[in-house]
Design an enzyme around this catalytic site. Sequence first.
Site, PDB file in Angstrom:
ATOM      1  N   GLY A  46       2.764  -2.740   0.179  1.00  0.00           N
ATOM      2  CA  GLY A  46       2.402  -1.329   0.067  1.00  0.00           C
ATOM      3  C   GLY A  46       1.562  -0.912   1.252  1.00  0.00           C
ATOM      4  O   GLY A  46       0.856  -1.736   1.845  1.00  0.00           O
ATOM      5  N   GLN A  51      -4.084   4.346   5.949  1.00  0.00           N
ATOM      6  CA  GLN A  51      -4.121   3.054   6.636  1.00  0.00           C
ATOM      7  C   GLN A  51      -3.456   3.092   8.013  1.00  0.00           C
ATOM      8  O   GLN A  51      -3.579   2.151   8.787  1.00  0.00           O
ATOM      9  CB  GLN A  51      -3.451   1.967   5.786  1.00  0.00           C
ATOM     10  CG  GLN A  51      -4.223   1.650   4.521  1.00  0.00           C
ATOM     11  CD  GLN A  51      -3.537   0.549   3.743  1.00  0.00           C
ATOM     12  OE1 GLN A  51      -2.618   0.802   2.984  1.00  0.00           O
ATOM     13  NE2 GLN A  51      -3.968  -0.695   3.951  1.00  0.00           N
ATOM     14  N   HIS A 130      -3.903   0.414  -6.311  1.00  0.00           N
ATOM     15  CA  HIS A 130      -4.531   0.026  -5.039  1.00  0.00           C
ATOM     16  C   HIS A 130      -4.255   1.080  -3.963  1.00  0.00           C
ATOM     17  O   HIS A 130      -5.160   1.519  -3.254  1.00  0.00           O
ATOM     18  CB  HIS A 130      -3.997  -1.351  -4.611  1.00  0.00           C
ATOM     19  CG  HIS A 130      -4.530  -1.828  -3.296  1.00  0.00           C
ATOM     20  ND1 HIS A 130      -5.421  -2.866  -3.190  1.00  0.00           N
ATOM     21  CD2 HIS A 130      -4.319  -1.396  -2.030  1.00  0.00           C
ATOM     22  CE1 HIS A 130      -5.727  -3.045  -1.906  1.00  0.00           C
ATOM     23  NE2 HIS A 130      -5.063  -2.172  -1.186  1.00  0.00           N
TER      24      HIS A 130
END
Length: 177
Positions: A46, A51, A130
């Site tokens: 993922g 990010q 998450h």
Amino acid sequence: MAPLRIRVYGDPVLRRVAEDVDKVDGAMADLCRQMLTAMYEAPGIGLAAPQVGVSQRFFVYDFGEGPGVLVNPEIAESDGEWTYNEGCLSVPELSWEIVRPRRIHLRAYDLDGGEVGIEAEDLQARLFQHEMDHLEGKMLLDYLDEDQRREAKRILRRQAMAARGGPLGPGDALTLP
Ligand code: NI
């Protein structure tokens, strides 16, 4: 196009609350393809937009059943509890036992702008939670106790120093507090 760089702990974009996506367009679909490439290379299952430095609410994933993208995801319901050793591409080489709900009901949009509802449990539910943490500027370190967090930061500082080739890089002497 240059490959996307996965941001690591210390990069302020990882701490920002991401913005809602208000339009799914071709540029975003391209970005998702690049994110999937970066994710497979890492390798990971993922990757959330923050990010790669994009503060918007979407993430890509693949549990081994083909790639997926979820846009503006929200958890409608969750239950159960499950502890599992969890890592993060933005906190390289570290992982911790993290407690999370075992099952979630998630609502989101796909890349065509269609609404999707997903019932997920175990690893899938954990991954979604998450990635959604990343959209809130939340990281695994936030789940740790004081001692664990201090130790993690020590290791991450050492990694950062190693990455730039030593404790004193050019210009560092000029940035004393
Ligand atoms: Ni992560």
